[in-house]
Scaffold this active site. Structure first.
Site, short mmCIF file in Angstrom:
data_model
loop_
_atom_site.label_atom_id
_atom_site.label_comp_id
_atom_site.label_asym_id
_atom_site.label_seq_id
_atom_site.Cartn_x
_atom_site.Cartn_y
_atom_site.Cartn_z
CB THR A 77 58.49 5.18 -26.57
OG1 THR A 77 59.82 5.19 -26.05
CG2 THR A 77 58.50 4.35 -27.83
NE ARG A 108 68.87 3.95 -22.71
CZ ARG A 108 67.58 3.90 -22.99
NH1 ARG A 108 67.06 4.68 -23.91
NH2 ARG A 108 66.78 3.07 -22.35
N GLY A 134 68.63 2.31 -26.45
CA GLY A 134 67.56 1.61 -25.72
C GLY A 134 66.98 0.45 -26.50
CG ASP A 135 62.99 -0.56 -25.45
OD1 ASP A 135 63.39 0.60 -25.17
OD2 ASP A 135 61.80 -0.86 -25.51
CB THR A 163 56.28 2.68 -24.10
OG1 THR A 163 56.63 3.79 -23.25
CG2 THR A 163 54.90 2.18 -23.70
N GLY A 164 58.75 1.99 -22.04
CA GLY A 164 59.16 1.77 -20.66
C GLY A 164 60.67 1.69 -20.59
N GLY A 171 63.90 0.86 -21.22
CA GLY A 171 64.36 0.03 -22.33
C GLY A 171 65.34 -1.07 -21.97
N1 ASP Z 1 61.69 2.49 -24.15
C1 ASP Z 1 62.25 3.82 -24.24
C2 ASP Z 1 63.72 3.74 -23.98
O1 ASP Z 1 64.12 3.10 -23.01
C3 ASP Z 1 61.63 4.80 -23.31
C4 ASP Z 1 60.16 4.70 -23.10
O2 ASP Z 1 59.46 4.05 -23.81
O3 ASP Z 1 59.65 5.30 -22.16
O4 ASP Z 1 64.46 4.34 -24.68
#
Ligand code: ASP
Length: 314
Positions: A176, A204, A206-207, A227-228, A230
């Site tokens: 991200t 889908r 995400g966050d 980031t991570g 979500g």
């Molecule tokens: N947060 C992002 C998502 O889940 C992915 C990421 O940041 O790695 O869509």
């Protein structure tokens, strides 16, 4: 005039150092630096934190090194469904797009959604149509595609059929981009943009487009971009949680960010990271993976970029 500060990330889905050449890592660091320069130029000329985070994110969306815009992840159908949001800490106004398929710079569309004020979040063809009507740059899906993401999709599909998804590397899974800033008027802003995770189910969300989860800004507290995985950022409302700990527990930006990423999310086996800037310009960039593309400019105007543990002063 108060101090200004800026921090960015290009995702915590970073490959192991040995998996890419030093030239590739250097090229990613150059693009992080270019992103910082774009945001910092806005802040130095007296511009708003909102303009600064947008400018910084556009540079990373245009770079193939990060999972947003050009170089975004692919879903199970082999399509790009892009998401972005932006938030103004001064007013708590926010705008976002999700499941967009042809907006070159989703953060620009998110900003326009915020300014229009008819909605906070537009999704799918409504987001694409909105961008078209607003004169925001529209591109074909092929613009977003890179070999790296095509390979990552194939790798994730192989993991899925072998039942080994948990063993996939963080870089195969996700990424991200995001930026947070404090401007000279003392206002905070945050922006985040993503392709989501590789092989995500079509549709889908995400966050990243969810205010309070992947993006949050509130004057007097902090601005956060995450980031991570979500789904966990949504469940823990990470951005809002980091800000609330500062507001109610009087924690520093560093304490609050580390607590949420390392302790609260720490009990789950997921990659997570964030960048945050406080009302005093203090910066935090915790992550629990092998690395996180990141960079920041301190209130003294000192530039730093990093991919793994080693931090480069520029
Ligand atoms: N947060 C992002 C998502 O889940 C992915 C990421 O940041 O790695 O869509």
């Amino acid at each position: 005039m108060t101090k200004t500060a800026l921090a960015i990330h290009g995702g915590c889905g970073v490959m192991a150092k040995q998996d890419l050449s030093e030239a590739d890592w250097a090229a990613a660091r150059v693009d992080l630096y270019r992103s910082l320069l774009a945001g910092w130029a806005v802040l130095q000329s007296g511009g708003s934190a909102l303009d600064a985070v947008q400018a910084a994110v556009v540079v990373m969306e245009d770079s193939p090194h990060f999972n947003a815009g050009h170089g975004a992840a692919l879903n199970t159908d082999g399509e790009h469904e892009l998401e972005a949001s932006i938030m103004d800490g001064r007013t708590l106004e926010t705008g976002a797009v999700t499941l967009a398929k042809c907006i070159r710079n989703p953060v620009n569309a998110a900003r326009r959604v915020m300014e229009k004020g008819d909605a906070v979040l537009l999704g799918g063809s409504a987001a694409d149509d909105f961008a078209r009507v607003e004169g925001i740059n529209i591109v074909d899906q092929s613009y977003f595609r890179t070999d790296k993401r095509v390979n990552a999709l194939a790798a994730m599909k192989a993991h899925a059929s072998a039942g080994t998804v948990v063993e996939a590397s963080e870089s195969e899974k996700h990424g991200t981009v995001g930026a947070v800033a404090l401007d000279a008027a003392g206002h905070l802003a945050a922006a985040t943009s993503t392709g989501g995770y590789n092989n995500k189910p079509a549709g889908r969300i995400g966050d990243t487009p969810i205010a309070g989860a992947g993006t949050y800004a509130r004057d007097g507290a902090c601005a956060v971009s995450g980031t991570g995985k979500g789904e966990f950022f949504i469940r823990y409302t990470v951005g809002h949680e980091v800000a609330s700990r500062i507001r109610y527990l009087d924690e520093t930006v560093e304490q609050s960010s580390v607590k949420v990423i390392m302790e609260e999310l720490g009990s789950h086996n997921i990659g997570a990271g964030l960048v945050a800037v406080g009302a005093d310009g203090s910066i935090a960039a915790p992550y629990n993976t092998a690395g996180m593309f990141r960079g920041w400019v301190t209130t003294e105007g000192r530039f730093f970029v990093a991919t793994h543990e080693e931090v480069y002063a520029l």
